[in-house]
Design a protein around this motif. Structure first.
Motif, PDB file in Angstrom:
ATOM      1  N   HIS A  11      -4.170  -0.525   6.640  1.00 47.02           N
ATOM      2  CA  HIS A  11      -4.326  -0.127   8.046  1.00 47.02           C
ATOM      3  C   HIS A  11      -5.080  -1.170   8.888  1.00 47.02           C
ATOM      4  O   HIS A  11      -4.446  -1.894   9.624  1.00 47.02           O
ATOM      5  CB  HIS A  11      -4.958   1.265   8.182  1.00 47.02           C
ATOM      6  CG  HIS A  11      -4.239   2.312   7.395  1.00 47.02           C
ATOM      7  ND1 HIS A  11      -2.931   2.646   7.655  1.00 47.02           N
ATOM      8  CD2 HIS A  11      -4.610   3.062   6.316  1.00 47.02           C
ATOM      9  CE1 HIS A  11      -2.535   3.564   6.798  1.00 47.02           C
ATOM     10  NE2 HIS A  11      -3.532   3.835   5.967  1.00 47.02           N
ATOM     11  N   HIS A  13       0.840  -1.211   0.000  1.00 50.08           N
ATOM     12  CA  HIS A  13       0.000   0.000   0.000  1.00 50.08           C
ATOM     13  C   HIS A  13       0.870   1.254   0.000  1.00 50.08           C
ATOM     14  O   HIS A  13       1.637   1.487   0.937  1.00 50.08           O
ATOM     15  CB  HIS A  13      -0.917   0.022   1.230  1.00 50.08           C
ATOM     16  CG  HIS A  13      -1.654   1.311   1.396  1.00 50.08           C
ATOM     17  ND1 HIS A  13      -2.673   1.697   0.549  1.00 50.08           N
ATOM     18  CD2 HIS A  13      -1.518   2.330   2.293  1.00 50.08           C
ATOM     19  CE1 HIS A  13      -3.130   2.886   0.930  1.00 50.08           C
ATOM     20  NE2 HIS A  13      -2.443   3.290   1.978  1.00 50.08           N
ATOM     21  N   HIS A  24       1.369   5.514  -1.955  1.00 51.90           N
ATOM     22  CA  HIS A  24       0.901   6.599  -2.823  1.00 51.90           C
ATOM     23  C   HIS A  24       2.175   7.223  -3.401  1.00 51.90           C
ATOM     24  O   HIS A  24       2.724   8.178  -2.834  1.00 51.90           O
ATOM     25  CB  HIS A  24       0.105   7.624  -2.014  1.00 51.90           C
ATOM     26  CG  HIS A  24      -0.926   7.012  -1.119  1.00 51.90           C
ATOM     27  ND1 HIS A  24      -2.105   6.516  -1.605  1.00 51.90           N
ATOM     28  CD2 HIS A  24      -0.953   6.785   0.225  1.00 51.90           C
ATOM     29  CE1 HIS A  24      -2.822   6.021  -0.594  1.00 51.90           C
ATOM     30  NE2 HIS A  24      -2.132   6.162   0.519  1.00 51.90           N
ATOM     31  N   ASP A  56       2.793   2.894   3.196  1.00 54.87           N
ATOM     32  CA  ASP A  56       1.883   4.017   3.007  1.00 54.87           C
ATOM     33  C   ASP A  56       2.656   5.111   2.238  1.00 54.87           C
ATOM     34  O   ASP A  56       3.769   4.884   1.782  1.00 54.87           O
ATOM     35  CB  ASP A  56       1.342   4.532   4.352  1.00 54.87           C
ATOM     36  CG  ASP A  56      -0.003   5.237   4.191  1.00 54.87           C
ATOM     37  OD1 ASP A  56      -0.468   5.409   3.046  1.00 54.87           O
ATOM     38  OD2 ASP A  56      -0.604   5.629   5.207  1.00 54.87           O
ATOM     39  N   HIS A 105      -8.412   1.913   1.829  1.00 57.51           N
ATOM     40  CA  HIS A 105      -8.092   2.213   3.230  1.00 57.51           C
ATOM     41  C   HIS A 105      -9.245   1.700   4.093  1.00 57.51           C
ATOM     42  O   HIS A 105     -10.400   1.848   3.705  1.00 57.51           O
ATOM     43  CB  HIS A 105      -7.983   3.719   3.456  1.00 57.51           C
ATOM     44  CG  HIS A 105      -6.843   4.372   2.738  1.00 57.51           C
ATOM     45  ND1 HIS A 105      -7.013   5.098   1.592  1.00 57.51           N
ATOM     46  CD2 HIS A 105      -5.521   4.423   3.009  1.00 57.51           C
ATOM     47  CE1 HIS A 105      -5.842   5.568   1.197  1.00 57.51           C
ATOM     48  NE2 HIS A 105      -4.914   5.169   2.030  1.00 57.51           N
TER      49      HIS A 105
HETATM   50 ZN   LIG Z   1      -2.734   5.342   2.372  1.00 58.73          ZN
END
Ligand SMILES: [Zn+2]
Length: 439
Positions: free
Chosen positions: A254, A68, A70, A305, A217
């Motif tokens: 998460h 996961h 970005h 993340d 998420h």
């Molecule tokens: Zn994220």
């Protein structure tokens, strides 16, 4: 005449992560056509290689999978630290994103992120952001394998206008990037709080129809659970069941504020959780109930993340942190042993992404995605247990070589396909533009 192959990695300690978790010494890995052809004893067998890397005094393991991230958020590194998640998102990240969401910004920031991931031993990422073609081009340029999903959320047009076309868009992207074996695309409904019920129902329909993996998420903060209960009268996982998402293969980032009842539901469905300890600690979101997830058999993997909330892409550090944190929380030093943690970062992550038949272990027939860790430094010797070394001793600093799809993308710590010095300068120049936008 020995058979001709593209590449041989010779020597070292190989963590195969195969069914028997075999650890092999003094072997060599023959790679051809992007795949592992053979793991052999060079004293008994020979191949003629077009290229060879001496990996003696190294640990060779399946490339790390970052479940996961970005990518384009690398340019927001350290921009707005020590703030609550809500303030961080609403006052900094979202306004900036609204101004900067241009092809140029996303492409360059993603290239920086992709190169940085490779330097951290990551060979595959699952990314969620905007402008998938720009991110795809960046990953391809750096040589990083990626599953890229466009974040679907209300308010920016991605949900309202695109809702019926979500599936077609993924299929179109798969087709236009079909020549690049590194790339795949999926669907990334941002979160329960950023998507309407109508959008989530539509996303589930599209994903089911085309067999597309979902990336979302989930239950990151207490507030998110409270709002979900208030708005939908259900806890997040129950709500996902209602909208039809839970029954589909998905990776949830998460999963901090889930209760045993919800975890049981996740275990009964094709759900995986990407653990983001660093981000959760930094934003004070909380600590996920890892022991409960394990007890109920939910597939778990690790993720960095985005850089804005981490502030690095060091997945090895993430594994180290998570293992120690949960040993302490469970008052049990035997909790999450090193070999298990390494398995989660490789094979279980491949399972989460639906690619365990091709990746996650070093075995003939699988993709040649390999991370080579140097044991040359003082801080690396002696070595009694290579798994323990990977989790507790080694870090990004020891990532020496990285092979993805049979191609050397990092050699002796140097990126092979992109100019690192140029990336550094570009990042500095973007800092000025970002500060101007913030006013
Ligand atoms: Zn994220």
């Amino acid at each position: 005449m020995p058979a001709q192959v593209d590449l041989i990695l010779r020597g070292g300690t190989i963590l195969t992560l195969d069914r028997d978790l075999r650890v092999l010494e003094d072997r060599a890995i023959a790679i051809d056509g992007g795949r592992i052809l053979d793991i052999f004893d060079p004293r008994a067998k020979q191949y003629a290689a077009r290229q060879e890397i001496d990996t003696a005094n190294c640990i060779l393991m399946p490339g790390l999978i970052n479940a996961h991230s970005h990518l384009p958020m690398t340019y927001f590194r350290g921009l707005a630290d020590d703030l609550p998640l809500e303030t961080w998102l609403r006052d900094y990240i979202w306004p900036l994103e609204a101004k900067l969401m241009k092809h140029e910004f996303i492409g360059q920031a993603a290239l920086h992120g992709a190169a940085e991931m490779i330097k951290n031993g990551i060979t595959q990422v699952q990314d969620m952001y905007f402008d998938m073609p720009a991110i795809a081009a960046a990953c391809s340029q750096a040589g990083l394998r990626a599953i890229i999903g466009e974040a679907v959320l209300e308010g920016n047009g991605s949900a309202e206008q695109a809702r019926p076309a979500l599936g077609e868009k993924v299929l179109e992207l798969r087709q236009s990037f079909a020549a690049d074996p590194l790339l795949d695309f999926n669907l990334a409904p941002h979160s329960i709080y950023a998507c309407s019920e109508k959008t989530l129902v539509q996303v589930a329909k599209v994903a089911a129809e085309h067999g597309i993996l979902l990336h979302m998420h989930l239950a990151e903060t207490r507030g998110e659970v409270r709002d979900c209960l208030k708005e939908h009268g259900l806890k997040p996982v129950h709500y996902l069941q209602k909208v039809g998402i839970l029954e589909l293969p998905a990776v949830y980032a998460h999963g901090v504020w889930t209760d045993p009842d919800e975890i049981g539901l996740m275990a009964a469905n094709p759900a995986s959780v990407a653990i983001c300890s660093d981000s959760n600690l930094k934003l004070a979101s909380g600590i996920l109930p890892l022991a409960e997830y394990q007890r109920q058999g939910v597939n778990l993997c690790f993720a960095t993340d985005g850089v804005a909330s981490n502030n690095n892409l060091d997945l090895l550090a993430e594994i180290d942190l998570t293992a120690k944190l949960h040993k302490a929380l469970n008052s049990d030093p035997a909790f999450l042993p090193a070999a298990r943690a390494v398995q989660m970062a490789t094979l279980d992550a491949a399972k989460a992404l639906g690619v365990a038949d091709r990746r996650g272990s070093l075995e003939p027939g699988k993709d040649a995605d390999i991370c080579v860790l140097s044991l040359a430094g003082l801080e690396c010797q002696p070595v009694y247990n290579p798994y323990s070394h990977v989790v507790y001793t080694l870090g990004a600093k020891q990532v020496r070589d990285v092979v993805i799809a049979g191609e050397i993308v990092l050699r002796q710590g140097r990126l092979a396909k992109v100019d690192e010095a140029e990336l550094v300068e570009t990042a500095k120049s973007w800092k000025q533009r970002i500060l101007k936008e913030l006013g």
